[in-house]
Scaffold this motif. Structure first.
Motif: not given
Length: 892
Positions: A149-154, A159-164, A172-175
């Motif tokens: 859940m935390d991963l996908f809210r980012h 903002e996934l890379t800053s988080f994980a 690739g996911l966040e882009q």
């Protein structure tokens, strides 16, 4: 018993004495089953992650549904009604007293209980108040999927890379997702408020449910932080300290759910787009053949309304996006002028720019599948359904199971992690429902004319600035991925007509191509429909089901079954286009070409009425595998022609219905067999052999290949192993030959006639192949889903024309051998000989999961790791990720 009564199974309550109440009304009579691999438990402590990585040990319930799911591939031929639950879970309401593993009253509340069963660890949430019930749902979701859940809210916020961390997969996911939903924080919150405000009492209840659900999520965060039982990924990514426990796990807020929903909607419920790609292939066809003939050639490959396509709704016509005779407002790009809009800027260190959403990548992932048979044709007289979504294979899984019982809530099934305040796909007291992706077009591409500079455009006659939305991400090395430090900025230019995706010139004028989606700014609207589906007072038959799913703005096919009736409805906010607009192509951004009654501030418009959506009640049977929905109902999908993976279901279910006496076991066997069958072998290889058989084959090696393929076809054309537990296919050589042959024969059959430029453009619209071992295309390698995208129909129609057989909706020209049968046969034999000579290592070159030449492994399903726990591969099956098998024995 009142449908508002709670269902709480007996069990030891750690905060008090055993709690026992009556179960909710359950009309399944033990005939409801489900499965969702790998397992219910998607959280693991740091110690559990380290043990998994070192020794392969699994936390409890992390993969206990993977084995039964995998075993169906070899166990289905002998499956009976008595053995279904050897491969599925019992999906009855409640938990028998002797099967209770734990009973918890979260945060010491007395109005909700979470009971987990011994076999699967699925939470059965029962509340005496609505708030308590939803609080329990949130608490259970965080217990099972907090890290995901935390991963996908980012992810949804870009903002996934800053988080994980900056692993290439994270970048690739966040882009991929932020480009399609570049929201500000204010817009995320506004969508919650808007969805609640416009739905009256139900909207107010939805907002209250969200608040209670999040309170439960946050209560678990606090409890796990205090007890140090939070997911170990927080330590591996530097958010928590394993020794001091320093660091913070951020609480969830309503805007987080919108960010989550935007990701899920983009993956599975946003049909359309690809207009620029369509324009490029149309222009290539017109360049080769001239405007009139080129358009005919293009339309024949596009197959917008192919008369031979398998249909989900077989009766009636539901016209939607019929191509206009005289298209108005088309804005086709000048040759060579299209460039993808850059997303990533200012890269440093390990930052990479993933391939942007270009004109060569319009295909979307599908959901599947559904098999529903009416009671008139079953052994019991009650409808039978086998259905579920194919959402990909991840560790932990995107979906999670739950049962939720409380005031106004009574359901069991699957929900996306973080959005599980309601069951989204599952069963109620005496009914079940499921969905597949329908793909109708709710996304349009507008050509906005630039003025002044590259960031100003004409909007209703006035030169206005584009809005710049940015996300700046930076990361440092983490234990989780070891990626070196890096940073970049993602930038999207937004217009009233949506985000900019491409730049081009049209008739010499500089334009930006934008993407306008009807669900943009409306990611939360579907909450009302899901609330209704969980309400036993609302759904009492097909009418209540339809009125519920009409509130869902995602592009889905919805299926329903109770003890007496079946039904189908196609959902989505389908905007009404201006007269003369062809939705398959970019259109000028001018008032006359806008959606009817379009309000750009709210992104609302006139939508096609519910009566115009494909729908049906009581059809003898329904099948769906992302095939064509109904006659005259155009979607954004290419390839809805004479051969589609939907045929694999339709042929089998139709045969069962014709024989009569259909059972749950028979329908599961039909689904499983279709899910192991090579579509090319069953539905196209007979055409290929007919052409080859028109004369003797002179070359012995080629004849041997023909013999192997024929034997495989006679045996069923399935990709099945020699025995349970084996990792070798029964017809390994034939499978290898077909995998090598198909791309060679398609190119040799069509490229000479089309020319390189047009052939390349058309393969950008529709990949020629999506075999299970394909490491390309919309789903990529090891994804399970196969045979959704390919030139199966085009080869079939072309070969039947060469053979002189009748073809409805034929291609505009003959291609194989220029239409000459002997020349076509030479093309097939030449490519077959080349394919047969390829070694296993050449056909299956190997990757991070498999050694070169390992055919079984190349096909195998691999759960893509989204956390610290990994799972082993399983044999290929082309089937839903979450799946129900239901047959209700009575109704209220």
């Amino acid at each position: 018993m009142s449908p508002l009564s709670p269902a709480v199974a007996a069990g030891a309550d750690r905060d008090g004495p055993p709690a026992v109440t009556a179960a909710a009304d359950d009309h399944c009579g033990g005939q409801c089953s489900d499965i969702l691999p790998p397992g219910q438990n998607g959280n693991a402590t740091l110690a559990q992650i380290l043990l998994n990585q070192a020794f392969g040990t699994q936390p409890a319930h992390a993969e206990d549904q993977l084995g039964p799911y995998a075993n169906l591939a070899t166990g289905y031929p002998s499956l009976t009604g008595d053995t279904i639950n050897s491969f599925f879970n019992d999906a009855s309401f409640g938990v028998p007293a002797d099967q209770v593993a734990s009973t918890v009253r979260p945060a010491g509340r007395t109005d909700v209980t979470i009971v987990r069963d011994k076999k699967t660890g699925v939470p059965h949430i029962s509340g005496t108040t609505r708030y308590g019930t939803e609080f329990g749902a949130g608490y259970a979701a965080a217990q099972d999927r907090l890290w995901l859940m935390d991963l996908f809210r980012h992810v949804g916020r870009g903002e996934l890379t800053s988080f994980a961390g900056g692993a290439p997969a994270n970048q690739g996911l966040e882009q991929q997702f932020w480009r399609s939903a570049p929201y500000t924080e204010a817009e995320l919150q506004a969508q919650i408020d808007s969805a609640a405000a416009k739905a009256g009492a139900r909207g107010a209840q939805a907002l209250a449910d969200v608040e209670a659900y999040l309170a439960g999520v946050n209560a678990y965060i606090d409890a796990s932080d205090k007890a140090r039982t939070f997911p170990g990924e927080y330590v591996l990514t530097g958010h928590k300290d394993a020794i001091t426990n320093a660091g913070t796990i951020e609480h969830f807020e309503p805007a987080d759910l919108v960010a989550l929903a935007s990701v899920i909607g983009a993956l599975f419920g946003s049909g359309g787009g690809g207009e620029v790609n369509n324009a490029l292939s149309l222009l290539a066809a017109q360049q080769k053949y001239g405007v009139a003939e080129g358009t005919k050639v293009w339309e024949s490959f596009r197959q917008r309304n192919d008369p031979e396509a398998v249909l989900t709704v077989r009766d009636g016509s539901f016209p939607y996006l019929t191509p206009p005779a005289d298209p108005q407002g088309r804005a086709l790009p000048d040759a060579g002028s299209v460039t993808a809009e850059p997303l990533v800027y200012d890269r440093t260190g390990s930052a990479t720019a993933q391939p942007a959403a270009t004109a060569l990548s319009s295909a979307r992932r599908g959901m599947s599948n559904a098999l529903v048979v009416s009671g008139e044709h079953t052994a019991s007289g009650h409808p039978v359904a086998v259905f579920g979504p194919q959402t990909g294979y991840f560790a932990p899984q995107l979906l999670m199971l739950q049962e939720i019982q409380g005031p106004g809530l009574s359901a069991r099934g699957a929900s996306f992690a973080g959005l599980s305040m309601y069951v989204e796909l599952g069963r109620g007291q005496d009914y079940a429902w499921s969905a597949t992706t329908s793909g109708q077009d709710i996304i349009d591409t507008y050509a906005v004319e630039l003025c002044q500079d590259d960031v100003h455009y004409l909007y209703r006659g006035t030169c206005v600035p584009m809005e710049k939305v940015e996300r700046k991400n930076a990361w440092t090395p983490t234990v989780a991925d070891g990626t070196a430090a890096g940073s970049y900025t993602m930038r999207v230019w937004r217009t009233e007509y949506g985000p900019v995706e491409y730049r081009a010139t049209v008739g010499g004028k500089k334009v930006a191509y934008t993407s306008l989606r009807s669900s943009f700014l409306h990611e939360a609207d579907s909450i009302i429909g899901f609330q209704m589906l969980n309400d036993p007072d609302h759904v009492k038959g097909p009418e209540g089901f339809r009125s519920a799913v009409q509130h869902i703005n995602y592009t889905f096919n919805w299926f329903y079954a109770d003890a007496e009736r079946t039904a189908y409805y196609n959902s989505g906010d389908n905007p009404v286009r201006a007269d003369g607009v062809d939705a398959d192509f970019p259109v000028w951004a001018r008032p006359a070409r806008e959606w009817r009654n379009w309000d750009p501030a709210a992104n609302t418009a006139a939508y096609t009425p519910a009566s115009a959506h494909p729908q049906s009640t009581g059809q003898d049977y329904y099948v769906s595998w992302n095939n064509k929905v109904a006659r005259d109902y155009s979607t954004a999908s290419w390839g809805d022609g004479s051969v589609h993976r939907g045929n694999l279901l339709d042929d089998r279910v139709r045969a069962l219905v014709e024989r009569g006496g259909v059972t749950r076991a028979a329908l599961v066997r039909a689904m499983a067999e279709a899910g192991l069958t090579d579509l090319r072998a069953e539905d196209v290889l007979p055409d290929l052999l007919k052409v080859i058989d028109t004369a003797p084959v002179a070359d012995s090696a080629t004849q041997a290949a023909v013999d192997r393929l024929r034997a495989w076809l006679t045996a069923g054309g399935r990709r099945t192993v020699t025995s349970a537990g084996a990792k070798t296919y029964a017809h390994a050589d034939a499978v290898r030959i077909m995998d090598a042959w198909w791309p060679l024969l398609v190119k040799a059959e069509f490229a000479p006639g089309l020319g390189t430029e047009l052939y390349t453009a058309l393969t950008a619209n529709l990949p020629v192949d999506e075999s299970p071992s394909a490491a390309h295309g919309p789903t990529g390698a090891h994804a399970g889903s196969a045979f959704q995208y390919g030139w199966w129909s085009h080869v079939d129609k072309d070969l039947r024309a060469v053979l002189g057989e009748p073809v409805s909706g034929p291609l505009a020209r003959a291609y194989c051998g220029g239409g000459d049968r002997a020349a076509c046969r030479d093309v097939l034999l030449t490519t077959l000989k080349e394919a047969a000579a390829k070694t296993p290592a050449q056909v299956y070159p190997g990757d991070d999961n498999c050694a070169a030449g390992d055919q079984w492994c190349a096909d195998a399903v691999v759960h893509r790791t989204l956390g610290g726990i990994k799972h082993g591969p399983i044999a290929w099956q082309n089937r839903p990720t979450y799946q129900q098998v239901v047959e209700f024995t009575s109704r209220r």
